[in-house]
Motif scaffolding. Structure first.
Motif, PDB file in Angstrom:
ATOM      1  N   ARG A  21       9.849  -2.038  -9.024  1.00  0.00           N
ATOM      2  CA  ARG A  21      10.795  -1.803 -10.114  1.00  0.00           C
ATOM      3  C   ARG A  21      10.318  -0.718 -11.073  1.00  0.00           C
ATOM      4  O   ARG A  21      10.813  -0.610 -12.194  1.00  0.00           O
ATOM      5  N   PHE A  22       9.351   0.096 -10.634  1.00  0.00           N
ATOM      6  CA  PHE A  22       8.804   1.202 -11.420  1.00  0.00           C
ATOM      7  C   PHE A  22       8.199   0.711 -12.737  1.00  0.00           C
ATOM      8  O   PHE A  22       8.317   1.353 -13.773  1.00  0.00           O
ATOM      9  N   GLY A  34       3.631 -10.715  -7.937  1.00  0.00           N
ATOM     10  CA  GLY A  34       3.890 -10.116  -9.235  1.00  0.00           C
ATOM     11  C   GLY A  34       3.617  -8.622  -9.240  1.00  0.00           C
ATOM     12  O   GLY A  34       4.401  -7.828  -9.781  1.00  0.00           O
ATOM     13  N   LEU A  35       2.501  -8.211  -8.613  1.00  0.00           N
ATOM     14  CA  LEU A  35       2.168  -6.787  -8.545  1.00  0.00           C
ATOM     15  C   LEU A  35       3.206  -6.022  -7.740  1.00  0.00           C
ATOM     16  O   LEU A  35       3.640  -4.927  -8.137  1.00  0.00           O
ATOM     17  N   TYR A  36       3.640  -6.601  -6.619  1.00  0.00           N
ATOM     18  CA  TYR A  36       4.621  -5.926  -5.769  1.00  0.00           C
ATOM     19  C   TYR A  36       5.926  -5.686  -6.528  1.00  0.00           C
ATOM     20  O   TYR A  36       6.463  -4.574  -6.522  1.00  0.00           O
ATOM     21  N   HIS A  87       0.824  -1.207   0.000  1.00  0.00           N
ATOM     22  CA  HIS A  87       0.000   0.000   0.000  1.00  0.00           C
ATOM     23  C   HIS A  87       0.864   1.265   0.000  1.00  0.00           C
ATOM     24  O   HIS A  87       0.490   2.267  -0.601  1.00  0.00           O
ATOM     25  N   SER A  88       2.028   1.204   0.648  1.00  0.00           N
ATOM     26  CA  SER A  88       2.932   2.359   0.647  1.00  0.00           C
ATOM     27  C   SER A  88       3.510   2.602  -0.739  1.00  0.00           C
ATOM     28  O   SER A  88       3.656   3.748  -1.187  1.00  0.00           O
ATOM     29  N   LEU A  89       3.845   1.520  -1.438  1.00  0.00           N
ATOM     30  CA  LEU A  89       4.396   1.650  -2.788  1.00  0.00           C
ATOM     31  C   LEU A  89       3.369   2.212  -3.755  1.00  0.00           C
ATOM     32  O   LEU A  89       3.698   3.030  -4.620  1.00  0.00           O
ATOM     33  N   ILE A  90       2.122   1.764  -3.628  1.00  0.00           N
ATOM     34  CA  ILE A  90       1.080   2.308  -4.499  1.00  0.00           C
ATOM     35  C   ILE A  90       0.920   3.803  -4.259  1.00  0.00           C
ATOM     36  O   ILE A  90       0.780   4.597  -5.202  1.00  0.00           O
TER      37      ILE A  90
END
Length: 365
Positions: A352-353, A345-347, A280-283
């Motif tokens: 990796r941008f 896979g989503l993470y 959630h932080s990455l999103i």
């Protein structure tokens, strides 16, 4: 409907009172620490949203005494069992004196009370070898305490953005209540409905404006109740697959397990070290970074709130098949594997941008 409305009205009233009280100078109710890696709010916000949810649940349980007296006693006992988990969390929200280990300890006490008072015990898993182990009561009790404590902690871990943990809890409770209705277990149905109403009363103040946060008290209480209802549903109804509770809770549970792996194995850190690279932080940082006026507090609140729907969708990837195939262990196990593949896979694409294009469909303007 009366149970739902009662829980909603009491929860909303208490939550609004807490928000008003905090704005009138009750600084002990607010979170003034804005510097942590997992902090995404720009101003102090009250962290006691769990109080309203708990009060709404208690009010609904009181109404059950009049509407469904046959389920009132176990409902009251379950709320009594939740007190150590809820109390430790609220104490942390108000005083910042409860370490993660202490909160886990009191949540384990709550789970042990559920085993002792309600016989909420995992006695079957449909996993060869483990099924034999849980045929011994001490092993089953220990596994249940570990599982319930883990789920409660995992819901606290995903509580990072406005509406994220609370709406995921609603989705889980709807699934549990639906299956309870299918098997005719009205205790599970009534309690699920009561909790959904209580959470929604908090939700309208939390999403999208973030007027109040769930806090550790709310997160541990909700996580405990979701886990206990799932265990009770399985324990009281042999037709429900043991994989159903795991698939229902797989999003926060997988998030927790993946975070431990990432911290310990990849970064060589303590498993309890907080960081800002949960999914959630990455999103928030890498998908919502294009938000207009991103440095202004108002835009930051909008980015915060717009992060949560992506995770609600991810949670639904597990919730929908769990509701459809609640009595089929092979299918549920297969969907657990599918969820793990989708999450991983989503993470890695986001980290990796290489975020999927569909994540960028909603542009803040």
């Amino acid at each position: 409907m009366w149970i739902l409305l009662c829980a909603f009205a009491v929860s909303l009233s208490i939550t609004l009172l807490m928000v008003h009280h905090a704005r009138c100078g009750a600084h002990h109710l607010t979170d003034h620490d804005l510097s942590g890696p997992q902090k995404f709010h720009s101003a102090p916000v009250p962290r006691v949203g769990g109080v309203g949810i708990f009060c709404g649940s208690v009010a609904a349980a009181g109404l059950l005494f009049l509407l469904a007296p046959e389920v009132w006693r176990p409902a009251a006992l379950l709320l009594l069992c939740s007190l150590p988990a809820f109390g430790s969390g609220v104490t942390e929200d108000l005083t910042k004196t409860q370490s993660p280990r202490r909160r886990l300890f009191f949540t384990a006490i709550a789970a042990a009370l559920g085993v002792a008072l309600l016989d909420a015990t995992i006695t079957r898993t449909d996993i060869p070898g483990l099924d034999w182990a849980v045929s011994f009561y001490p092993v089953a009790a220990l596994l249940t305490v570990f599982a319930v404590t883990g789920v409660a902690n995992s819901l606290n871990i995903i509580d990072g953005f406005n509406g994220l943990a609370s709406m995921c809890a609603v989705l889980m409770l709807v699934a549990i209540g639906y299956v309870g209705l299918q098997v005719g277990d009205m205790l599970i149905v009534w309690l699920s409905v009561a909790l959904v109403g209580a959470v929604l009363g908090f939700f309208v103040c939390n999403f999208p404006l973030g007027l109040i946060f769930l806090g550790d008290g709310g997160a541990y209480f909700l996580g405990f109740m979701v886990a206990e209802l799932a265990v009770l549903l399985m324990a009281r109804n042999p037709g429900v697959s043991p994989m159903f509770p795991l698939l229902v809770c797989v999003y926060p549970v997988f998030e927790t397990v993946f975070s431990i792996y990432r911290r310990v194995m990849l970064r060589e850190q303590s498993a309890s070290t907080p960081d800002g690279i949960h999914l959630h932080s990455l999103i928030y940082r890498r998908v919502m970074r294009w938000a207009e006026g991103r440095r202004r507090p108002r835009s930051q609140v909008r980015r915060n709130s717009m992060t949560s729907p992506y995770l609600w969708l991810l949670c639904s990837v597990a919730i929908v098949p769990a509701m459809l195939f609640w009595n089929s262990t092979p299918l549920l196990a297969g969907f657990i594997v599918v969820f793990g593949i989708v999450y991983t896979g989503l993470y890695w694409r986001i980290v990796r941008f290489r975020s999927p294009r569909w994540l960028h469909l909603h542009r803040l303007r």
